[in-house]
Write a protein that holds these residues in place. Structure first.
Motif, PDB file in Angstrom:
ATOM      1  N   TYR A  32      35.186  76.897  15.245  1.00 52.12           N
ATOM      2  CA  TYR A  32      34.404  75.792  14.833  1.00 52.12           C
ATOM      3  C   TYR A  32      35.194  75.745  13.227  1.00 52.12           C
ATOM      4  N   GLY A  33      35.727  76.802  12.696  1.00 50.07           N
ATOM      5  CA  GLY A  33      36.265  76.666  11.493  1.00 50.07           C
ATOM      6  C   GLY A  33      37.658  75.855  11.574  1.00 50.07           C
ATOM      7  N   MET A  34      38.194  75.917  12.512  1.00 48.17           N
ATOM      8  CA  MET A  34      39.585  75.041  12.544  1.00 48.17           C
ATOM      9  C   MET A  34      39.313  73.867  13.073  1.00 48.17           C
ATOM     10  N   ARG A  35      38.474  73.881  14.091  1.00 50.23           N
ATOM     11  CA  ARG A  35      37.893  72.354  15.051  1.00 50.23           C
ATOM     12  C   ARG A  35      37.564  71.486  13.796  1.00 50.23           C
ATOM     13  N   SER A 166      28.985  79.042  13.792  1.00 51.93           N
ATOM     14  CA  SER A 166      29.326  77.390  13.649  1.00 51.93           C
ATOM     15  C   SER A 166      28.861  76.750  12.377  1.00 51.93           C
ATOM     16  N   PHE A 167      27.450  77.229  11.965  1.00 55.25           N
ATOM     17  CA  PHE A 167      26.853  76.813  10.616  1.00 55.25           C
ATOM     18  C   PHE A 167      27.730  77.207   9.493  1.00 55.25           C
ATOM     19  N   PHE A 168      28.243  78.477   9.365  1.00 59.28           N
ATOM     20  CA  PHE A 168      29.025  78.851   8.064  1.00 59.28           C
ATOM     21  C   PHE A 168      30.240  78.509   8.246  1.00 59.28           C
ATOM     22  N   ALA A 169      31.008  78.302   9.522  1.00 60.07           N
ATOM     23  CA  ALA A 169      32.149  77.687   9.511  1.00 60.07           C
ATOM     24  C   ALA A 169      32.213  76.064   9.228  1.00 60.07           C
ATOM     25  N   SER A 170      31.484  75.386   9.661  1.00 60.45           N
ATOM     26  CA  SER A 170      31.309  74.088   9.153  1.00 60.45           C
ATOM     27  C   SER A 170      31.151  73.740   7.716  1.00 60.45           C
ATOM     28  N   LEU A 171      30.321  74.771   7.125  1.00 60.92           N
ATOM     29  CA  LEU A 171      30.012  74.739   5.765  1.00 60.92           C
ATOM     30  C   LEU A 171      31.354  74.982   4.752  1.00 60.92           C
ATOM     31  N   LEU A 172      31.920  76.199   5.132  1.00 63.79           N
ATOM     32  CA  LEU A 172      33.023  76.723   4.438  1.00 63.79           C
ATOM     33  C   LEU A 172      34.340  76.190   4.681  1.00 63.79           C
ATOM     34  N   ALA A 173      34.755  75.770   5.946  1.00 59.15           N
ATOM     35  CA  ALA A 173      36.138  75.766   6.303  1.00 59.15           C
ATOM     36  C   ALA A 173      36.679  74.345   5.219  1.00 59.15           C
ATOM     37  N   PRO A 174      35.785  73.314   5.221  1.00 57.40           N
ATOM     38  CA  PRO A 174      36.290  72.082   4.605  1.00 57.40           C
ATOM     39  C   PRO A 174      36.435  72.533   3.175  1.00 57.40           C
ATOM     40  N   LEU A 175      35.647  73.250   2.566  1.00 56.21           N
ATOM     41  CA  LEU A 175      35.855  73.888   1.184  1.00 56.21           C
ATOM     42  C   LEU A 175      37.281  74.710   1.011  1.00 56.21           C
TER      43      LEU A 175
END
Length: 544
Positions: A32-35, A166-175
């Motif tokens: 989810y981090g890359m997606r 998924s929650f933490f990936a969605s929150l942190l990857a855009p940052l």
């Protein structure tokens, strides 16, 4: 590594479960981090620099994203087949995980190289898809009759850890993408995938490894082939339908190849690229084979036990339910494409005292609402909503939940369309308004996705449950196909002129279009559900 089964501790939680759960947590963050940063990266990258900024580049980014999703949910067929027939679950998961790691490395290393980057996306789709149908079932293999009561705890932990990651990936990857660039933003998920693979490998000496199954002479495809076998004396309507599909599918691929490779004018639409064509060809084969087999399935009796024939008929009925669910996935997966694009046009209320500007800085981070809401809505539904509805006299059946879930997802897109009208009208619209369509879409997801697996498991005989899981993953593939077909339609001048005559922007029109698509699917689903013959194929207590 030995393929012999390792004895479990009688009645206890298997010690090796910690390796599988650890693997799942890291792998879900990596995926989810890359997606969830793929679309915003592509829109601003040099990879699509040949297109003008705006709708053309956004449309191309959506095409790439949904082609990637199609691959992720197509390759479970390959992973499941290799595991069941040749290599077993452990070896297949380990090898596909290494492919997965290589894909992440390509994304981090080739941010400015189209060939390298798209190779990375292909490898991630192959690796992620290849292990998708195996990890949960491999986890189940670690239990036996003495400790099967512990399995529910682990499966609940599995679903929770998926949404946690998924929650933490969605929150942190855009940052990471915003502050450190794509190499770091794609590199961190790659590191997590390597850790996931290493953690999985650490448990190699403790796992229970069920060997690949023997070729079942009464398996799904064997029964279908027997039913479709040509017989003298007529009555081969089903066979004609199936063989017609087998002729049409290659003709579609040849039509595409004529355009793409030789530049010939053919009957096949030029705007339908390889991914669209291949998916449509697969759909034709599945539909033609399914319809053909259902017309003359009783012919297989005698060559196969009645239980096997009846099992195939049950699967064919479930496939109709699955086909009617595909429009839902066309709406759901666009939260990582269309809704991000919409969010980029909205205002982030950094000046508001209640807004956590130190954390939420990018439109893509709104996707973190989805896993957070899933973790909240599942217990709310089970503990509050469903009991309340039962007390009011409503039967909360699986099919009713799924039908309402599709309809509610359509409502979420009505709300998103209204937000787009505000934006198109020049209003400064706060991104906080997106929380409402996210809430509705996630509610629809819980009703559809969490219910569908329960429904399919109960309806399919034990010998057919693996087949059903493979077809379930394909519903997401065909969901993204609907999106690609819609995007292809937007490249037609007559279509864009018709949209312009409505007075709506393309984005707003498409949001209302997909809402209508969901409502139509929900109505068709409800009509079919009324005459669906419910079965009960749960394992008998005490059976192995």
């Amino acid at each position: 590594m030995s393929t012999a089964q390792v004895a479990t501790d009688s009645g206890r939680m298997p010690r090796q479960i910690r390796y599988i759960i650890g693997n799942e947590a890291c792998e879900r963050f990596s995926f989810y981090g890359m997606r969830n940063i793929l679309v915003p990266f592509l829109i601003s990258s040099v990879l699509l620099g040949y297109l003008p900024a705006g709708p053309d580049r956004e449309g191309a980014a959506k095409d790439i994203f949904h082609s990637f999703v199609i691959g992720v949910y197509f390759f479970p067929l390959l992973g499941g087949w290799l595991s069941d027939r040749y290599f077993g679950k452990y070896n297949t998961v380990l090898w596909f995980s290494l492919v997965y790691c290589a894909g992440h490395a390509c994304l981090a290393l080739f941010e400015n190289n189209a060939s390298g980057f798209y190779t990375g996306l292909f490898l991630i789709a192959l690796g992620s898809g290849g292990i998708k149908p195996l990890v949960v079932s491999f986890c189940g293999d670690q239990f036996d009759q003495t400790n099967k009561d512990k399995a529910k705890l682990v499966f609940d932990a599995f679903y929770w850890i998926i949404n946690f990651g998924s929650f933490f990936a969605s929150l942190l990857a855009p940052l990471f993408l915003r502050h450190y660039g794509p190499a770091v933003a794609f590199g961190i998920p790659g590191v997590l995938m390597f850790i996931a693979t290493f953690v999985f490998w650490l448990g190699r000496r403790q796992y229970v490894n069920v060997p690949p199954s023997a070729n079942d002479p009464h398996g799904f495809m064997k029964v279908v082939r027997s039913a479709l076998a040509w017989r003298a004396g007529g009555g081969n309507t089903g066979g004609i339908v199936a063989r017609g599909a087998l002729v049409l599918a290659p003709a579609m691929l040849l039509g595409w190849a004529g355009h793409a490779m030789a530049g010939w004018p053919t009957w096949w639409p030029e705007s339908f690229g390889f991914v669209i064509t291949a998916c449509l060809a697969l759909g034709v084969i599945i539909a033609g084979g399914g319809i053909g087999a259902s017309l003359q399935l009783d012919r297989a009796r005698g060559a196969h036990p009645d239980a096997a024939v009846d099992g195939v008929r049950a699967v064919l009925r479930i496939l109709i339910v699955f086909a009617l669910v595909t429009p839902f996935w066309s709406l759901f997966d666009q939260k990582a494409s269309t809704w991000i694009i919409q969010g980029r046009e909205m205002v982030i209320p950094h000046g508001a005292w209640w807004w956590p500007s130190w954390l939420i800085q990018d439109a893509a981070q709104m996707q973190a609402l989805n896993p957070l809401l899933v973790m909240l809505l599942i217990p709310f539904n089970n503990l509050v909503l469903y009991p309340a509805l039962r007390r009011m006299g409503f039967q909360v059946t699986a099919l009713r939940r799924m039908g309402w879930g599709i309809a509610i997802s359509g409502v979420s897109w009505i709300v998103a369309g209204v937000l787009q009208l505000w934006i198109d009208g020049g209003d400064q619209v706060s991104i906080t308004w997106q929380a409402l369509p996210y809430l509705l879409l996630t509610f629809g997801e819980v009703l559809v996705s969490a219910t569908a697996l329960e429904f399919a498991y109960s309806q399919a005989p034990m010998a057919m449950k693996g087949v059903i899981m493979a077809f379930w993953y394909l519903t997401s593939t065909f969901g993204s196909l609907w999106v690609l077909l819609t995007n292809a339609g937007l490249r037609n001048d007559a279509v864009t002129a018709a949209i312009a005559n409505t007075g709506l922007s393309e984005n707003a029109f498409l949001m209302f279009f997909f809402a209508g698509f969901a409502f139509l699917a929900a109505a068709a689903f409800a009509a079919y559900a009324r005459r669906y013959p419910m079965q009960d194929h749960y394992r008998v207590a005490g059976a192995g």
